[in-house]
Design a protein around this motif. Sequence first.
Motif, PDB file in Angstrom:
ATOM      1  N   ASN A  69     102.967  46.049  27.811  1.00  0.00           N
ATOM      2  CA  ASN A  69     103.555  46.281  29.139  1.00  0.00           C
ATOM      3  C   ASN A  69     103.633  44.989  29.943  1.00  0.00           C
ATOM      4  O   ASN A  69     103.424  44.985  31.158  1.00  0.00           O
ATOM      5  N   THR A  70     103.872  43.874  29.260  1.00  0.00           N
ATOM      6  CA  THR A  70     104.134  42.557  29.854  1.00  0.00           C
ATOM      7  C   THR A  70     102.908  41.892  30.471  1.00  0.00           C
ATOM      8  O   THR A  70     102.699  40.701  30.331  1.00  0.00           O
ATOM      9  N   THR A  71     102.063  42.647  31.159  1.00  0.00           N
ATOM     10  CA  THR A  71     100.963  42.024  31.903  1.00  0.00           C
ATOM     11  C   THR A  71      99.576  42.463  31.454  1.00  0.00           C
ATOM     12  O   THR A  71      98.584  41.824  31.805  1.00  0.00           O
ATOM     13  N   ASP A  72      99.465  43.570  30.716  1.00  0.00           N
ATOM     14  CA  ASP A  72      98.152  44.077  30.302  1.00  0.00           C
ATOM     15  C   ASP A  72      97.727  43.377  29.017  1.00  0.00           C
ATOM     16  O   ASP A  72      98.388  43.489  27.983  1.00  0.00           O
ATOM     17  N   VAL A  73      96.601  42.652  29.059  1.00  0.00           N
ATOM     18  CA  VAL A  73      96.151  41.846  27.935  1.00  0.00           C
ATOM     19  C   VAL A  73      95.312  42.694  26.980  1.00  0.00           C
ATOM     20  O   VAL A  73      94.408  43.418  27.385  1.00  0.00           O
ATOM     21  N   VAL A  74      95.645  42.601  25.701  1.00  0.00           N
ATOM     22  CA  VAL A  74      94.889  43.277  24.653  1.00  0.00           C
ATOM     23  C   VAL A  74      93.862  42.334  24.040  1.00  0.00           C
ATOM     24  O   VAL A  74      92.697  42.665  23.874  1.00  0.00           O
ATOM     25  N   LEU A  75      94.310  41.095  23.698  1.00  0.00           N
ATOM     26  CA  LEU A  75      93.456  40.109  23.051  1.00  0.00           C
ATOM     27  C   LEU A  75      94.019  38.725  23.347  1.00  0.00           C
ATOM     28  O   LEU A  75      95.236  38.551  23.428  1.00  0.00           O
ATOM     29  N   ALA A  76      93.140  37.720  23.496  1.00  0.00           N
ATOM     30  CA  ALA A  76      93.599  36.367  23.809  1.00  0.00           C
ATOM     31  C   ALA A  76      92.666  35.333  23.183  1.00  0.00           C
ATOM     32  O   ALA A  76      91.443  35.506  23.166  1.00  0.00           O
ATOM     33  N   TYR A  77      93.275  34.248  22.640  1.00  0.00           N
ATOM     34  CA  TYR A  77      92.537  33.111  22.065  1.00  0.00           C
ATOM     35  C   TYR A  77      93.053  31.835  22.707  1.00  0.00           C
ATOM     36  O   TYR A  77      94.260  31.688  22.974  1.00  0.00           O
ATOM     37  N   ALA A  78      92.138  30.890  22.942  1.00  0.00           N
ATOM     38  CA  ALA A  78      92.516  29.575  23.462  1.00  0.00           C
ATOM     39  C   ALA A  78      91.521  28.540  22.932  1.00  0.00           C
ATOM     40  O   ALA A  78      90.303  28.741  23.005  1.00  0.00           O
ATOM     41  N   GLY A  79      92.051  27.421  22.380  1.00  0.00           N
ATOM     42  CA  GLY A  79      91.187  26.361  21.865  1.00  0.00           C
ATOM     43  C   GLY A  79      90.307  26.826  20.730  1.00  0.00           C
ATOM     44  O   GLY A  79      89.181  26.338  20.569  1.00  0.00           O
ATOM     45  N   GLY A  80      90.768  27.799  19.946  1.00  0.00           N
ATOM     46  CA  GLY A  80      90.010  28.285  18.808  1.00  0.00           C
ATOM     47  C   GLY A  80      88.962  29.325  19.138  1.00  0.00           C
ATOM     48  O   GLY A  80      88.220  29.759  18.246  1.00  0.00           O
ATOM     49  N   LYS A  81      88.852  29.727  20.386  1.00  0.00           N
ATOM     50  CA  LYS A  81      87.838  30.699  20.780  1.00  0.00           C
ATOM     51  C   LYS A  81      88.486  31.903  21.456  1.00  0.00           C
ATOM     52  O   LYS A  81      89.520  31.772  22.119  1.00  0.00           O
ATOM     53  N   LYS A  82      87.850  33.036  21.276  1.00  0.00           N
ATOM     54  CA  LYS A  82      88.324  34.259  21.904  1.00  0.00           C
ATOM     55  C   LYS A  82      87.981  34.238  23.385  1.00  0.00           C
ATOM     56  O   LYS A  82      86.845  33.972  23.772  1.00  0.00           O
ATOM     57  N   ILE A  83      88.970  34.478  24.201  1.00  0.00           N
ATOM     58  CA  ILE A  83      88.751  34.498  25.651  1.00  0.00           C
ATOM     59  C   ILE A  83      88.152  35.848  26.030  1.00  0.00           C
ATOM     60  O   ILE A  83      88.715  36.898  25.744  1.00  0.00           O
ATOM     61  N   SER A  84      87.002  35.807  26.655  1.00  0.00           N
ATOM     62  CA  SER A  84      86.315  37.053  27.006  1.00  0.00           C
ATOM     63  C   SER A  84      85.937  37.135  28.480  1.00  0.00           C
ATOM     64  O   SER A  84      85.467  38.178  28.931  1.00  0.00           O
ATOM     65  N   GLU A  85      86.146  36.075  29.219  1.00  0.00           N
ATOM     66  CA  GLU A  85      85.773  36.074  30.629  1.00  0.00           C
ATOM     67  C   GLU A  85      86.983  35.719  31.487  1.00  0.00           C
ATOM     68  O   GLU A  85      87.896  35.013  31.051  1.00  0.00           O
ATOM     69  N   HIS A  86      86.936  36.225  32.707  1.00  0.00           N
ATOM     70  CA  HIS A  86      87.954  35.923  33.706  1.00  0.00           C
ATOM     71  C   HIS A  86      89.346  36.380  33.278  1.00  0.00           C
ATOM     72  O   HIS A  86      90.353  35.851  33.746  1.00  0.00           O
ATOM     73  N   VAL A  87      89.399  37.339  32.369  1.00  0.00           N
ATOM     74  CA  VAL A  87      90.674  37.911  31.952  1.00  0.00           C
ATOM     75  C   VAL A  87      90.564  39.427  32.052  1.00  0.00           C
ATOM     76  O   VAL A  87      89.555  40.020  31.636  1.00  0.00           O
ATOM     77  N   ARG A  88      91.584  40.028  32.572  1.00  0.00           N
ATOM     78  CA  ARG A  88      91.572  41.479  32.757  1.00  0.00           C
ATOM     79  C   ARG A  88      92.117  42.162  31.495  1.00  0.00           C
ATOM     80  O   ARG A  88      93.304  42.368  31.334  1.00  0.00           O
ATOM     81  N   PHE A  89      91.213  42.483  30.598  1.00  0.00           N
ATOM     82  CA  PHE A  89      91.595  43.172  29.375  1.00  0.00           C
ATOM     83  C   PHE A  89      91.625  44.682  29.606  1.00  0.00           C
ATOM     84  O   PHE A  89      90.912  45.208  30.462  1.00  0.00           O
ATOM     85  N   LEU A  90      92.437  45.348  28.803  1.00  0.00           N
ATOM     86  CA  LEU A  90      92.471  46.809  28.862  1.00  0.00           C
ATOM     87  C   LEU A  90      91.193  47.355  28.213  1.00  0.00           C
ATOM     88  O   LEU A  90      90.921  47.089  27.048  1.00  0.00           O
ATOM     89  N   PRO A  91      90.405  48.127  28.948  1.00  0.00           N
ATOM     90  CA  PRO A  91      89.111  48.603  28.418  1.00  0.00           C
ATOM     91  C   PRO A  91      89.246  49.447  27.154  1.00  0.00           C
ATOM     92  O   PRO A  91      88.350  49.438  26.306  1.00  0.00           O
ATOM     93  N   ARG A  92      90.348  50.173  27.003  1.00  0.00           N
ATOM     94  CA  ARG A  92      90.449  51.079  25.859  1.00  0.00           C
ATOM     95  C   ARG A  92      90.587  50.352  24.533  1.00  0.00           C
ATOM     96  O   ARG A  92      90.447  50.975  23.472  1.00  0.00           O
ATOM     97  N   TYR A  93      90.872  49.044  24.555  1.00  0.00           N
ATOM     98  CA  TYR A  93      90.981  48.280  23.309  1.00  0.00           C
ATOM     99  C   TYR A  93      89.656  47.609  22.928  1.00  0.00           C
ATOM    100  O   TYR A  93      89.574  46.978  21.876  1.00  0.00           O
ATOM    101  N   GLU A  94      88.666  47.744  23.778  1.00  0.00           N
ATOM    102  CA  GLU A  94      87.394  47.086  23.516  1.00  0.00           C
ATOM    103  C   GLU A  94      86.756  47.618  22.235  1.00  0.00           C
ATOM    104  O   GLU A  94      86.696  48.827  22.003  1.00  0.00           O
TER     105      GLU A  94
END
Length: 314
Positions: A69-94
């Motif tokens: 849906n363009t803005t809802d983040v499911v999963l994100a990686y940056a610099g070889g690491k999984k981004i887990s903080e300061h990002v609004r992930f959809l809780p149902r994908y946890e």
Amino acid sequence: MARPPAPPALPPRGRLGPGLLVLLCLSSGYALEKKVVQSKVGEKVGLPCCHEISSPESLQNYRVYWQTNTTDVVLAYAGGKKISEHVRFLPRYENRTEMDTRNFTLWISPVEIPDNGSYQCVVQQYSHNSFVLCDERVTLFVTADFSDPNITVEVPADPCESTEMVVRCSSYGGFPKPKISGVLNNESVVWNTSCVSESSLSPYSVTSDLRLNVTKDVKFTCSIEYNGFVKSTSLLLKKPDDCIVPTVPPSYSVITASTTIIIIFLLAVILAARYLLRHACSRCRKPQDSVEEDVKECLKPPVSSKGTSETSSV
């Protein structure tokens, strides 16, 4: 069409959320083609991305974002690491998602009905002059199996009043919204009523009714169609019993009245018979009485002449 400007470099950790949002919004201009993936509830499914790297070690040179849906983040990686903080992930994908570090495929397990929808994979070069390498859109069609159709029949209690029966077909627990059809002796039927629960992201249930005048045994088939799958059930509809008009016993009042009339009639017959018998007997007795009197007169002794003379002289 001119290529939109490259998104800015990844902001500091404290401002990662807004920066990510800017990237997601800008990346929507790179969508080229939608891929389609199908899966059933409870399975594990992989959504392909648009880029592949030579080794997992080079993942540190990329930013990878999976979103819906363009803005809802499911999963994100940056610099070889999984981004887990300061990002609004959809809780149902946890705890249900992971990414292949070679081809950036998004794996979802187990699949749920709310996972149905459109996804987007955005791959960006992780450098000072970062730019978007590719943008892939994938549509996931989730299917949940419906229960086998259940056919029930309501037969009229009194076949003399109505020969119409109600045939009901129902199924539940499936996804997406189904189409229900019926076949009677190889001919399609039109349902009198049909009800499908309205729910876009939860299991559907469907019930349809059909009114039939069955004059002979016929085969009925109900089918549920959904997302290319079909489930069917057949049932032999038997002709209702013939109408038999029951003999209604007379009521107590009718029995009492009838008995009284019969008794009165019998009494009248008896009285009439006795009257006629007496009348006939009386007519038979009159001639007999006259004969008896004549006999008595004949048997009387004759009166002597002496007595007569004495009487005369006197």
